[in-house]
Design an enzyme around this catalytic site. Structure first.
Site, short mmCIF file in Angstrom:
data_model
loop_
_atom_site.label_atom_id
_atom_site.label_comp_id
_atom_site.label_asym_id
_atom_site.label_seq_id
_atom_site.Cartn_x
_atom_site.Cartn_y
_atom_site.Cartn_z
N LYS A 110 -7.92 -0.78 -8.03
CA LYS A 110 -7.03 -1.42 -7.05
C LYS A 110 -7.14 -0.72 -5.71
O LYS A 110 -6.72 0.43 -5.55
CB LYS A 110 -5.57 -1.39 -7.50
CG LYS A 110 -4.76 -2.38 -6.67
CD LYS A 110 -3.29 -2.07 -6.59
CE LYS A 110 -2.93 -1.04 -5.55
NZ LYS A 110 -3.09 -1.48 -4.16
N GLU A 138 -4.83 12.88 -7.46
CA GLU A 138 -5.29 13.58 -6.25
C GLU A 138 -4.31 13.20 -5.16
O GLU A 138 -4.31 12.05 -4.71
CB GLU A 138 -6.73 13.16 -5.93
CG GLU A 138 -7.46 14.18 -5.10
CD GLU A 138 -7.36 13.88 -3.63
OE1 GLU A 138 -6.36 14.33 -3.01
OE2 GLU A 138 -8.24 13.21 -3.10
N CYS A 195 -6.37 13.90 3.13
CA CYS A 195 -5.49 14.67 2.26
C CYS A 195 -5.74 16.17 2.42
O CYS A 195 -4.83 16.97 2.31
CB CYS A 195 -5.66 14.25 0.82
SG CYS A 195 -7.37 14.09 0.33
N GLU A 206 3.56 16.55 4.87
CA GLU A 206 2.27 15.96 5.23
C GLU A 206 2.52 14.87 6.26
O GLU A 206 3.23 13.90 6.00
CB GLU A 206 1.62 15.36 3.98
CG GLU A 206 0.25 14.80 4.24
CD GLU A 206 -0.42 14.27 2.97
OE1 GLU A 206 0.21 13.51 2.22
OE2 GLU A 206 -1.59 14.62 2.74
P1 NAI Z 1 0.79 5.32 -1.55
O1 NAI Z 1 0.71 6.47 -2.47
O2 NAI Z 1 1.97 4.41 -1.63
O3 NAI Z 1 -0.51 4.39 -1.74
C1 NAI Z 1 -1.70 4.76 -2.34
C2 NAI Z 1 -2.14 3.69 -3.34
O4 NAI Z 1 -1.19 3.61 -4.40
C3 NAI Z 1 -2.20 2.28 -2.76
O5 NAI Z 1 -3.28 1.60 -3.35
C4 NAI Z 1 -0.89 1.67 -3.20
O6 NAI Z 1 -0.91 0.27 -3.28
C5 NAI Z 1 -0.71 2.28 -4.56
N1 NAI Z 1 0.66 2.35 -5.05
C6 NAI Z 1 1.82 2.40 -4.32
N2 NAI Z 1 2.89 2.47 -5.13
C7 NAI Z 1 2.41 2.48 -6.40
C8 NAI Z 1 3.03 2.55 -7.69
N3 NAI Z 1 4.35 2.65 -7.83
N4 NAI Z 1 2.23 2.55 -8.78
C9 NAI Z 1 0.90 2.48 -8.66
N5 NAI Z 1 0.26 2.40 -7.47
C10 NAI Z 1 1.01 2.40 -6.36
O7 NAI Z 1 0.65 5.87 -0.08
P2 NAI Z 1 1.11 5.17 1.30
O8 NAI Z 1 2.48 4.61 1.15
O9 NAI Z 1 0.04 4.26 1.74
O10 NAI Z 1 1.16 6.41 2.28
C11 NAI Z 1 2.32 7.23 2.33
C12 NAI Z 1 1.95 8.66 2.55
O11 NAI Z 1 1.22 9.14 1.44
C13 NAI Z 1 1.04 8.92 3.72
O12 NAI Z 1 1.76 9.02 4.90
C14 NAI Z 1 0.39 10.22 3.31
O13 NAI Z 1 1.20 11.29 3.65
C15 NAI Z 1 0.28 10.10 1.82
N6 NAI Z 1 -1.07 9.67 1.40
C16 NAI Z 1 -1.92 10.59 0.92
C17 NAI Z 1 -3.20 10.23 0.56
C18 NAI Z 1 -4.17 11.23 0.06
O14 NAI Z 1 -5.37 10.97 0.04
N7 NAI Z 1 -3.73 12.36 -0.40
C19 NAI Z 1 -3.69 8.87 0.70
C20 NAI Z 1 -2.68 7.94 1.17
C21 NAI Z 1 -1.44 8.36 1.51
#
Ligand code: NAI
Ligand code: MG
Length: 491
Positions: free
Chosen positions: A196, A270, A304, A401
């Site tokens: 996804k 991760e 990240c 972050e």
């Molecule tokens: P997120 O963690 O919500 O999204 C990442 C992925 O998880 C997306 O594909 C999303 O659709 C999916 N997702 C969201 N809720 C889920 C759930 N309950 N169960 C399964 N999958 C789910 O991150 P978001 O909201 O886009 O970004 C928020 C913050 O997270 C950012 O500001 C950043 O600080 C952090 N982040 C860190 C990342 C990293 O690579 N460590 C990548 C993206 C965001």
């Protein structure tokens, strides 16, 4: 200014004008709508729901994609199971390798198209998608293609076996590269996948379905379900999934871990980071400035492992921060498709709001802000490169972050103090050390609680090198031989 005047002008009065250098975007043509990729076919979502993916640089809608619900996820998992049981798991390992090699080569052949698509959909500068995302994504498939028929050598006398169906959820900061990090080792180990992509950047994953078709990958080995967090949650909850691999926020990672506790479903996470980039007074200062800039402004800081905390030795702090600020004035912010752009668009409105909110908190808590003069485009989501000085460890900008082009500067006097401050975080993904002394690098690397420690460099990636975190940055490793392990069980 005449030519003679230019020759005598001091750098301060001389304006270096860059001519626009736009990458042609007509190499990519998006369909108006993309269905879900299930069992090798593009299918309409059972939900009947669609949403648009936009270009964050212009707010222009690029294509509509399907919003998958529980039933769609179930069909995708079913297709993956079917492909696993009726073909893929019984295939000779060298045959699996063949498909991975093909995918790697096709990614290289189509790299310009995919790089432009990545920059359009996610806002990252074309020079990064062209020189980093695409070459690394292809390299990942090449690397794991090599392991596919050598698992017995990677894990001698342990009888490595695939797990079955892997559910994989990826974020929006490196869409195609994260797809490669997930799909390549899973397939090499003999699993099938349901992936996804993130809701703001689904398009390169959808173009990847065409790469799978071109490579003649058997139907159902790779399935792509687009959607939002609810779609991801359906995938996590699905009883037919043997393993979940998630990259994204710590908050969602924790929710997934809670959901899967006690189910026996394998999990790797991760998550986020708040890395310290530590600059000692004996380092090569100008080289370190470049490393700091790369560490936090690369990909708008949507990384990240971004070096979002600069720890600089007090004796050189003033000089170093002066150099850094001067370097920031040369960063070019703007059109992601311009080859001269250093800092592109912020990935989404929501992310921009998060950055703004944290930056406001930094000012309020008493840090001093610096932003170089730069004109931000009117349309789209933008944030100027930012440095905060006078930052205390307790400030939110030193703890949380930000995931944007915002650096927090702290100082230290001794290596012990640097270490203590660097480790004073809930995260533990990466760190950087800048010093001339090899012994000090080793001393620091041994004590830094971070999965990756870079020395006199930053943001170096290689598919052969494992990557992953400690503490709230998650667990499990991606890349290298270590990256195969989460997709295998042992006899
Ligand atoms: P997120 O963690 O919500 O999204 C990442 C992925 O998880 C997306 O594909 C999303 O659709 C999916 N997702 C969201 N809720 C889920 C759930 N309950 N169960 C399964 N999958 C789910 O991150 P978001 O909201 O886009 O970004 C928020 C913050 O997270 C950012 O500001 C950043 O600080 C952090 N982040 C860190 C990342 C990293 O690579 N460590 C990548 C993206 C965001
Ligand atoms: Mg988009």
């Amino acid at each position: 200014m005449t030519d003679v005047e230019k020759r005598h002008a001091t750098p301060a009065t001389l304006e270096w004008e860059y001519a626009p250098a736009p990458e042609a975007r007509d190499i990519v043509s998006f369909q108006q709508r993309y269905g879900l990729f299930v069992g090798g076919e593009h299918v309409e979502p059972r939900t009947g729901e669609w949403f648009a993916s936009i270009s964050p640089a212009t707010e222009e809608p690029l294509a509509e994609v399907a919003l998958a619900g529980a039933e769609d996820v179930d069909l995708a998992v079913g297709a993956a199971r079917d492909a696993y049981e009726n073909g893929w798991s019984g295939l000779r390992a060298s045959e699996r390798a063949k498909y991975l090699f093909r995918i790697a080569r096709i990614l290289q052949e189509r790299s310009r198209e995919l790089a432009v698509a990545e920059s359009l959909d996610g806002g990252k500068p074309i020079k990064e998608s062209r020189d980093v995302d695409l070459p690394l994504a292809a390299a990942h498939f090449f690397y794991y293609a090599g392991w596919a028929d050598k698992l017995e050598y990677a894990f001698p006398n342990r009888g490595p076996q695939p797990l079955g169906v892997a559910g994989q959820i990826i974020p929006w900061n490196f869409p195609l590269l994260m797809l490669a990090w997930k799909i390549a080792p899973a397939l090499a180990a003999g699993n099938t996948v349901v992936l996804k992509p993130a809701e703001t950047t689904p398009l390169t994953a959808l173009l990847f379905t065409d790469v799978c078709r071109q490579a003649e990958l058997p139907p159902g080995v790779v399935n792509i379900v687009t959607g939002d967090g609810s779609t991801g949650a359906h995938l996590v909850k699905h009883a037919g999934v043997d393993k979940i691999a998630f990259t994204g926020s710590t908050e969602v990672g924790k929710a997934i871990q809670r959901e899967l506790a006690g189910t026996g479903t394998r999990l790797t996470l991760e998550l986020g980071g708040k890395a310290a980039n530590i600059v000692f007074d004996d380092c090569a200062l100008d080289q370190a400035v470049e490393g700091i800039v790369n560490g936090i402004y690369f990909n708008q800081g949507h990384v990240c492992c971004a070096g979002s905390r600069l720890l600089v030795q007090e004796s050189i702090a003033e000089t170093f921060v002066g150099k850094l600020k001067r370097r920031l004035t040369t960063l070019r912010v703007g059109d992601p498709l311009d080859k001269n752009t250093d800092v592109g668009a912020i990935n989404s409105k929501a992310q921009l709001e998060k950055i703004r909110e944290l930056v406001a908190s930094g000012k309020e808590e008493g840090a001093e802000i610096y932003q170089p003069p730069c004109v931000l485009p009117e349309k789209g989501y933008w944030f100027a490169p930012t440095v905060f000085t006078n930052v205390a460890q307790s400030y939110r900008i030193a703890q949380e972050e930000i995931f944007g082009p915002v650096l927090s500067v702290l100082t230290f006097r001794t290596p012990e103090e640097a270490l203590e401050k660097a480790n004073n975080t809930a995260y533990g993904l990466s760190a950087g050390v800048w010093t001339e002394k090899g012994s000090r690098i080793l001393w620091m690397a041994e004590r830094l609680r971070a999965g990756v420690v870079w020395a006199n460099t930053y943001n170096r990636f290689d598919p052969a090198s494992p990557f992953g975190g400690y503490k709230e940055s998650g667990f499990g490793r991606e890349g290298g031989r270590h990256g195969l392990e989460p997709y295998l069980r042992f006899e």
